[in-house]
Structures are given as structure tokens and as C-alpha cells.
Design a protein around this motif. Sequence first.
Motif, PDB file in Angstrom:
ATOM      1  N   LEU A 249       0.852  -1.197   0.000  1.00  0.00           N
ATOM      2  CA  LEU A 249       0.000   0.000   0.000  1.00  0.00           C
ATOM      3  C   LEU A 249       0.888   1.248   0.000  1.00  0.00           C
ATOM      4  N   ALA A 250       1.920   1.219   0.840  1.00  0.00           N
ATOM      5  CA  ALA A 250       2.832   2.370   0.921  1.00  0.00           C
ATOM      6  C   ALA A 250       3.490   2.623  -0.425  1.00  0.00           C
ATOM      7  N   ALA A 251       3.889   1.544  -1.102  1.00  0.00           N
ATOM      8  CA  ALA A 251       4.544   1.700  -2.404  1.00  0.00           C
ATOM      9  C   ALA A 251       3.567   2.316  -3.408  1.00  0.00           C
ATOM     10  N   ALA A 252       2.345   1.827  -3.415  1.00  0.00           N
ATOM     11  CA  ALA A 252       1.352   2.370  -4.358  1.00  0.00           C
ATOM     12  C   ALA A 252       1.086   3.842  -4.052  1.00  0.00           C
ATOM     13  N   LEU A 253       0.997   4.180  -2.761  1.00  0.00           N
ATOM     14  CA  LEU A 253       0.713   5.571  -2.394  1.00  0.00           C
ATOM     15  C   LEU A 253       1.883   6.494  -2.728  1.00  0.00           C
ATOM     16  N   SER A 254       3.066   5.916  -2.789  1.00  0.00           N
ATOM     17  CA  SER A 254       4.199   6.794  -3.136  1.00  0.00           C
ATOM     18  C   SER A 254       4.438   6.820  -4.649  1.00  0.00           C
ATOM     19  N   GLY A 255       3.551   6.261  -5.422  1.00  0.00           N
ATOM     20  CA  GLY A 255       3.610   6.469  -6.868  1.00  0.00           C
ATOM     21  C   GLY A 255       3.640   5.206  -7.695  1.00  0.00           C
ATOM     22  N   SER A 256       4.389   4.180  -7.252  1.00  0.00           N
ATOM     23  CA  SER A 256       4.461   2.938  -8.033  1.00  0.00           C
ATOM     24  C   SER A 256       5.207   1.878  -7.236  1.00  0.00           C
ATOM     25  N   LEU A 257       4.843   0.649  -7.495  1.00  0.00           N
ATOM     26  CA  LEU A 257       5.585  -0.467  -6.926  1.00  0.00           C
ATOM     27  C   LEU A 257       7.016  -0.463  -7.483  1.00  0.00           C
ATOM     28  N   GLY A 258       7.180   0.168  -8.608  1.00  0.00           N
ATOM     29  CA  GLY A 258       8.478   0.196  -9.292  1.00  0.00           C
ATOM     30  C   GLY A 258       9.515   1.101  -8.646  1.00  0.00           C
ATOM     31  N   ILE A 259       9.146   1.807  -7.560  1.00  0.00           N
ATOM     32  CA  ILE A 259      10.159   2.656  -6.917  1.00  0.00           C
ATOM     33  C   ILE A 259      10.480   2.234  -5.492  1.00  0.00           C
ATOM     34  N   ALA A 260       9.791   1.202  -4.983  1.00  0.00           N
ATOM     35  CA  ALA A 260       9.916   0.898  -3.548  1.00  0.00           C
ATOM     36  C   ALA A 260      11.038  -0.111  -3.257  1.00  0.00           C
ATOM     37  N   PRO A 261      11.945   0.272  -2.354  1.00  0.00           N
ATOM     38  CA  PRO A 261      13.086  -0.601  -2.034  1.00  0.00           C
ATOM     39  C   PRO A 261      12.902  -1.331  -0.711  1.00  0.00           C
ATOM     40  N   THR A 262      13.730  -2.324  -0.472  1.00  0.00           N
ATOM     41  CA  THR A 262      13.722  -2.955   0.845  1.00  0.00           C
ATOM     42  C   THR A 262      15.081  -3.560   1.179  1.00  0.00           C
ATOM     43  N   ALA A 263      15.358  -3.557   2.482  1.00  0.00           N
ATOM     44  CA  ALA A 263      16.598  -4.169   2.976  1.00  0.00           C
ATOM     45  C   ALA A 263      16.215  -5.239   3.989  1.00  0.00           C
ATOM     46  N   ASN A 264      16.737  -6.435   3.800  1.00  0.00           N
ATOM     47  CA  ASN A 264      16.543  -7.508   4.784  1.00  0.00           C
ATOM     48  C   ASN A 264      17.825  -7.568   5.599  1.00  0.00           C
ATOM     49  N   LEU A 265      17.746  -7.026   6.812  1.00  0.00           N
ATOM     50  CA  LEU A 265      18.990  -6.834   7.567  1.00  0.00           C
ATOM     51  C   LEU A 265      19.191  -7.872   8.661  1.00  0.00           C
ATOM     52  N   ASN A 266      20.441  -8.310   8.768  1.00  0.00           N
ATOM     53  CA  ASN A 266      20.885  -9.019   9.959  1.00  0.00           C
ATOM     54  C   ASN A 266      21.709  -7.968  10.718  1.00  0.00           C
ATOM     55  N   PRO A 267      21.050  -7.230  11.607  1.00  0.00           N
ATOM     56  CA  PRO A 267      21.711  -6.057  12.192  1.00  0.00           C
ATOM     57  C   PRO A 267      23.017  -6.393  12.910  1.00  0.00           C
ATOM     58  N   GLU A 268      23.130  -7.605  13.436  1.00  0.00           N
ATOM     59  CA  GLU A 268      24.359  -7.974  14.164  1.00  0.00           C
ATOM     60  C   GLU A 268      25.502  -8.299  13.208  1.00  0.00           C
ATOM     61  N   ARG A 269      25.196  -8.369  11.920  1.00  0.00           N
ATOM     62  CA  ARG A 269      26.197  -8.636  10.875  1.00  0.00           C
ATOM     63  C   ARG A 269      26.908  -9.974  11.035  1.00  0.00           C
ATOM     64  N   GLN A 270      26.206 -10.943  11.599  1.00  0.00           N
ATOM     65  CA  GLN A 270      26.762 -12.305  11.640  1.00  0.00           C
ATOM     66  C   GLN A 270      26.661 -12.949  10.264  1.00  0.00           C
TER      67      GLN A 270
END
Length: 357
Positions: A249-270
Motif C-alpha cells: 500500500l505504501a509503495a502504491a501511495l508513493s507512486g508505483s511499486l516500481g520505486i519501492a526498495p527494501t533491505a533484509n537486515l541481519n543487524p548484528e552482521r553475523q
Amino acid sequence: MRTHKIAAIGADGIGPEVIAAGLEVLTALANKDGGFRLEVEHFPWSSAYYLEHGHYIPEGGLERLKQFDAIFFGAVGSQQVPDHVSLWGLRLPIAQGFDQYANVRPARVLPGVKSPLTNGEDIDWVIIRENSEGEYSGNGGRAHRGLPIEVGTEVAVFTRAGVERIHRFAFELARKRPAKHLTLVTKSNAQRFGMVMWDEIFYEVARDYPDVRTDRELVDAVTTRMVLKPKSLDVLVATNLHADILSDLAAALSGSLGIAPTANLNPERQFPSMFEPIHGSAFDITGKGVANPIATFWTASMMLEHLGETAAAQTLMRAVEAVTASKVHTPDLGGKANTADVTRAVCDYIGNAAPQA
Ligand code: ATP
């Protein structure tokens, strides 16, 4: 010269197209005296590979991936393979195997892009999605298959450790933003065990962050708030399923699914973290050369940030914003440009930008 080892997995549909575009802009940044170089290895794991070999990730594949600093991922999903097979065959084993429990999904209306919202309010959110358990824990089963009494269970798993670490991550991120505002998304009115615990732990963690303003919203109600009062939200923390839906929904509201990024983080960097556009394989436009690469560029900027290349990450976002502002738009944004046009425009901007380091 700093070297970052990147595993590139384009996978399915438009995935390889946008990853190729992403690597082009990353190379332009590295060539621009960024003080770093990227060592990229391509992995052919995809649904076509699965149909040929019977698996997405070969024996020892995750062990090989572990040696990289980051994973640059396209999209998985094919018309020839059921979605639950492809998702659990490739993306989820990496995200869960590498304990990438924090899924960060920024949403913003980039310059020159039109939001479908007509009330003129701006969007500037970060959705934090719990990415390791909850509704997608893979806990459940089927019995009495094919019989009239067949049963299927899908158990949402919430652990104290899992819930606490995602809330803490969300508070840390919220604290770094100007608004310092975190919204707890829940459904604890109807789901009285896991979700009630989810809320309780949120407020326990909140005690350590008195500088962060909090509020709480049911997942159904937050959708209307996203549409009607977008400015009243800043950072949202939600479960795996809820955030999955809210971020589309957020991606659509910001204009397009084609602009929305994501990061899958392992914050501890293991383990290495994984960076991917939110969108899927987009079969309808695969091979046509019109996929919007902006989501992947923004994703690449998040990857650079994670790798400590902050100056290059910022240059890339400035380039993206300059290009969206100049209306070099792919058809999903109402333009006539293709993937190569947008990529070239971003590379040209980078080439002309002031040195980064
Ligand atoms: P998934 O189930 O993997 O999330 P999906 O089938 O729900 O995927 P997408 O494959 O992301 O959804 O595509 C949804 C719509 O958005 C399609 O019409 C597609 O063409 C469009 N779309 C998605 N990504 C892009 C992109 N990068 N550029 C242009 N259009 C896109």
C-alpha cells in the motif's frame, strides 16, 4: 581501496533486468573515485534453474553466500512454479537462514512522481517488518489430504526474543529520524495471545526510549490513516504479514511499486544482509525493457549505506531524485522512458556529480 563482495541473484521475471541496471549504477559510483570497488559474483538461482535442477539453492549454496558482504536480489516468482514453492525455495531460506529479521521498507514520494493521494499531504515513512517469524514462520501442516475432513494449519509464531529485537530495532531507527515517532501496528483485539504479547513487549522496550513518541494502531485502522492522514505517521513496526501488506500500500501511495526498495537486515552482521526491490517478477512487462529500475537503485543505495559507503549512497539518491524530477519516467509512472534510459540518466548524473570522497 575498500572492496565489497556482492552476490547478485537476479532470479525471475524482471529481476535480472533491474539487477543488471543496478549493477551499472553501482559501477558508475565505484568508478567515480568512491574509494571502493565491488567484486560481484552472479548466481544463476531462479525458477528456470529450479525446473532444470529440482532445487533453487544447490547443496552448500548458503555456505557460499555467507562469504559475501551483501546480497543484491531481484525477484522470485514464475508462472511455471507455485508461488509458495518459489518463495520457500529461494528468498525465505536466505532471509531466515541468515537471520535477516529486520526488513526495512522506506516509502517516500520522490520529486516529479505523482502520488495517487490527492490531499497534497506528503509521505515519508519507514515500515519495519518483522522478517523471521510471525505468520511466515513456516509452522503448520496438512492432514487428511484430499479427504472431506482435510485440515490445514498455519501457526503464527511469536517469540519473546524475536519480538523484542524487532521492536528495539524499530525504536533505534525511529530515534535517528527527525520526527522520532513510532507507531505500533497490531491486531491484539482479535488475536489475544501472540499479538497481546507483541504489544506488551513493545511497551517494555519503549521504556528505554523516552525520546521516541509512540502510538498504537490496529492494522485495519492504519490503512485508512495511511490514506487519509499520511503525515501523522513516521516509522511503523508491524508483523511479517501485516507489514508485507502495508508496504505494498505504501509503495502504491508513493507512486508505483516500481520505486519501492527494501533491505533484509541481519543487524548484528553475523550474516550478509539482502537488498531487493519490493516488487515481484512482473511477468506482464518481463523482457520488454520497460521495468522501472528506481526501486533497485534505491535498494542499491541502502546496500551502500549498510556497507559503510555513505557518500556514495547519498550521491545515488541525489541522482535518483534528479532523474525522477526531470521526468525521465518509465510507463508505470506515466512516462515513455525505458529501463536503459533511466539507467543512463542516473549514470550521467553520477558521472557529472562532484567527487564523493
Ligand atoms: P509478488 O507476488 O512477487 O509480490 P506480484 O505479482 O504481486 O508479485 P508484481 O510482480 O510486483 O506483483 O507486479 C504487480 C504489478 O506492478 C504488475 O502490473 C507489474 O507490471 C507492476 N510492476 C512491478 N514492478 C514494476 C517495475 N519495477 N516497473 C514497472 N512496473 C512494475
